[in-house]
Design a protein around this motif. Structure first.
Motif, PDB file in Angstrom:
ATOM      1  N   UNK A 110      15.439  -2.184   9.679  1.00 31.46           N
ATOM      2  CA  UNK A 110      13.904  -2.067  10.356  1.00 31.46           C
ATOM      3  C   UNK A 110      12.741  -2.919  10.434  1.00 31.46           C
ATOM      4  N   UNK A 111      12.129  -3.239  11.524  1.00 30.77           N
ATOM      5  CA  UNK A 111      11.392  -4.134  11.143  1.00 30.77           C
ATOM      6  C   UNK A 111      10.180  -3.104  10.485  1.00 30.77           C
ATOM      7  N   UNK A 112       9.680  -2.388  11.252  1.00 31.49           N
ATOM      8  CA  UNK A 112       8.551  -0.746  10.354  1.00 31.49           C
ATOM      9  C   UNK A 112       9.564   0.088  10.076  1.00 31.49           C
ATOM     10  N   UNK A 113       8.679   0.332   8.431  1.00 28.92           N
ATOM     11  CA  UNK A 113       8.893   1.518   7.801  1.00 28.92           C
ATOM     12  C   UNK A 113       8.164   3.178   8.417  1.00 28.92           C
ATOM     13  N   UNK A 114       8.514   4.063   8.225  1.00 26.35           N
ATOM     14  CA  UNK A 114       7.776   5.920   8.698  1.00 26.35           C
ATOM     15  C   UNK A 114       6.739   5.747   7.500  1.00 26.35           C
ATOM     16  N   UNK A 115       5.657   5.709   7.279  1.00 30.26           N
ATOM     17  CA  UNK A 115       5.064   6.559   6.328  1.00 30.26           C
ATOM     18  C   UNK A 115       4.109   7.804   6.824  1.00 30.26           C
ATOM     19  N   UNK A 116       3.475   8.430   5.375  1.00 34.00           N
ATOM     20  CA  UNK A 116       3.282   9.432   5.721  1.00 34.00           C
ATOM     21  C   UNK A 116       1.889   9.174   4.791  1.00 34.00           C
ATOM     22  N   UNK A 117       0.793   9.355   5.127  1.00 30.82           N
ATOM     23  CA  UNK A 117      -0.293   8.412   4.594  1.00 30.82           C
ATOM     24  C   UNK A 117      -1.290  10.548   4.061  1.00 30.82           C
ATOM     25  N   UNK A 118      -1.399  10.186   3.247  1.00 29.64           N
ATOM     26  CA  UNK A 118      -2.168  11.622   2.341  1.00 29.64           C
ATOM     27  C   UNK A 118      -4.009  11.179   2.190  1.00 29.64           C
TER      28      UNK A 118
END
Length: 201
Positions: free
Chosen positions: A156-164
């Motif tokens: 997958x060309x983009x990976x989900x992220x959760x930024x704090x």
């Protein structure tokens, strides 16, 4: 916001029910891209924080629960913190740099509609939770932003992220998070992520 244990389970189950439904996922992600968190996790001395997407009456929420309480014997409702998704927030200015954080957030806002079907049709499918290092929460006043990391050589060309985003006098961004699945230890998945794997047991 507080939910009962059953409301938490119902909300997570509602998210699980749309994991392969691209139009419903688009509706959820279209509601915003960040969550305001007013609970301090700085007192945690072990484990991590599990962040579960949840839906209630069509609204997208994030349920945060210390991993030590994410099990069948815990009063999950009493140990969870629930936040609705929001939009139209400026970000402050820095662990990953403010420039990188804002680039990932912008990438999510600009590309989530094309990312959703790509992720749904991938080996692991749509994420069901995040595992967040407790060290990411450096103060009681934080915001958690969806972002996308560019991964052009991956499946997958983009990976989900959760930024704090820690909103102290100097704003800093932390990013010791990972989407689940995949699990670091597949054999311990049921015990580690009860709200995914043991929710119907």
């Amino acid at each position: 916001m507080t939910w009962t244990t059953q409301q938490v389970k119902d909300g997570v189950a509602a998210w699980t029910a749309i994991l392969t439904n691209v139009p419903q996922l688009e509706l959820a992600f279209a509601q915003g891209y960040f969550f305001e968190c007013d609970h301090s996790f700085t007192g945690l001395t072990s484990g991590s924080v599990h962040a579960y997407p949840a839906l209630k009456d069509g609204t997208f929420y994030l349920v945060l629960i210390p991993s030590i309480y994410d099990n069948s014997t815990s009063d999950i409702g009493a140990n969870s913190y629930v936040y609705p998704i929001k939009t139209n927030s400026g970000t402050g200015t820095n662990r990953i740099t403010a420039k990188e954080a804002n680039a990932r957030i912008k990438r999510f806002k600009d590309n989530y509609k094309t990312w959703i079907p790509e992720q749904v049709n991938s080996t692991y499918g749509m994420f069901q939770a995040f595992d967040i290092a407790r060290q990411d929460f450096e103060c009681a006043d934080t915001k958690l932003y969806f972002g996308l990391i560019s991964t052009p050589t991956a499946e997958v060309s983009k990976t989900i992220d959760l930024i704090v985003e820690n909103l102290e006098s100097t704003v800093v961004y932390d990013d010791f998070t990972r989407p689940v699945p995949p699990y670091l230890n597949p054999s311990a998945a049921s015990a580690s992520f009860y709200l995914i794997n043991g929710i119907n047991s």
